[in-house]
Scaffold this active site. Structure first.
Site, PDB file in Angstrom:
ATOM      1  N   ASP A 237     -33.058 -54.852  -5.002  1.00  0.00           N
ATOM      2  CA  ASP A 237     -34.179 -55.579  -4.438  1.00  0.00           C
ATOM      3  C   ASP A 237     -35.173 -54.526  -3.936  1.00  0.00           C
ATOM      4  O   ASP A 237     -34.828 -53.347  -3.799  1.00  0.00           O
ATOM      5  CB  ASP A 237     -33.685 -56.463  -3.287  1.00  0.00           C
ATOM      6  CG  ASP A 237     -34.813 -57.155  -2.567  1.00  0.00           C
ATOM      7  OD1 ASP A 237     -35.650 -57.788  -3.233  1.00  0.00           O
ATOM      8  OD2 ASP A 237     -34.873 -57.043  -1.326  1.00  0.00           O
TER       9      ASP A 237
ATOM     10  N   ASP B 181     -38.482 -55.143  -1.374  1.00  0.00           N
ATOM     11  CA  ASP B 181     -38.915 -55.302   0.017  1.00  0.00           C
ATOM     12  C   ASP B 181     -37.716 -55.565   0.918  1.00  0.00           C
ATOM     13  O   ASP B 181     -36.956 -56.505   0.704  1.00  0.00           O
ATOM     14  CB  ASP B 181     -39.910 -56.458   0.138  1.00  0.00           C
ATOM     15  CG  ASP B 181     -41.205 -56.180  -0.607  1.00  0.00           C
ATOM     16  OD1 ASP B 181     -41.499 -54.997  -0.851  1.00  0.00           O
ATOM     17  OD2 ASP B 181     -41.921 -57.140  -0.947  1.00  0.00           O
TER      18      ASP B 181
END
Length: 216
Positions: free
Chosen positions: A17, A19
């Protein structure tokens, strides 16, 4: 004529991932949503509370159901693009060392954002950009659906059991688990439900992630 990306044959792969996992964008997200809320005359704190747990279109439906979602999304995109150009971003401790140490072609980014913004943030934080980025435009259903992570595995031509997902958010953890992958949770004080391992910081996970990819 361009050819499809052909990754090297490796034993294991890692999908990150972005952010909250590799880049600290919390203040940026809060600022964008507060500005968006102010433009619509809404309570910024309430809008941000909803935005934290829903995708943008779902947020619009919850906080301003009487307005055109396409117009709402256009403004959000405008604000986010401007933030990529002018906002301050910081990579989490350990991110640069980790990504530069991984074998080329062994990792991908799987994000609910859009690839052009991810590339902009990575250039500004001097993080390497991988060949494979699965973004919001690549799938019809985002996290916690397994679709984004399954697409990443498909692009590498590998099966889920050979893949490690590194996530901070519960929805991302659930997406990785539903995809049948090993899931490690980072940058949280307590573990998300179902995660196979938990690290309070990305830095704490660096050596273990490198060992996973190398088959250790």
């Amino acid at each position: 004529m361009s050819t499809a990306y052909q990754p090297p044959e490796l034993e294991r792969y890692v999908f990150f991932d972005v952010d909250g996992t590799l880049i600290d964008a919390l203040d940026n997200q809060r600022r964008v949503w507060r500005t968006w809320a102010a433009r619509h005359g809404l309570d910024p704190d309430e809008v941000y509370r909803v935005a934290l747990r829903t995708r943008p279109v779902e947020t619009f439906a919850a906080v301003t159901p009487d307005r055109d979602p396409h117009t709402c999304l256009a403004l959000l995109h405008e604000l986010e693009d401007e933030d990529v150009r002018s906002g301050v971003y910081t990579a989490f401790d350990g991110a640069s060392q980790l990504l530069h140490s991984l074998p080329p072609g062994s990792w991908a980014l799987v994000t609910s954002n859009y690839a052009h913004r991810v590339r902009g943030r990575f250039l500004r934080t001097r993080l390497p950009i991988p060949e494979v980025i699965v973004d919001a435009a690549a799938v019809e259903q985002g996290k916690p659906s397994p679709a984004p992570y399954l697409l990443a595995a498909e692009r590498f031509g590998v099966t889920p059991e050979h893949c490690l997902v590194v996530e901070d958010a519960p929805s991302g953890v659930q997406a990785g688990l539903r995809a049948g992958m090993t899931v490690w949770n980072v940058n949280t004080p307590v573990s998300a439900d179902g995660a196979h391992r938990h690290f309070k910081s990305l830095r704490d996970a660096v050596s273990d992630i490198l060992a996973f990819v190398s088959g250790g």
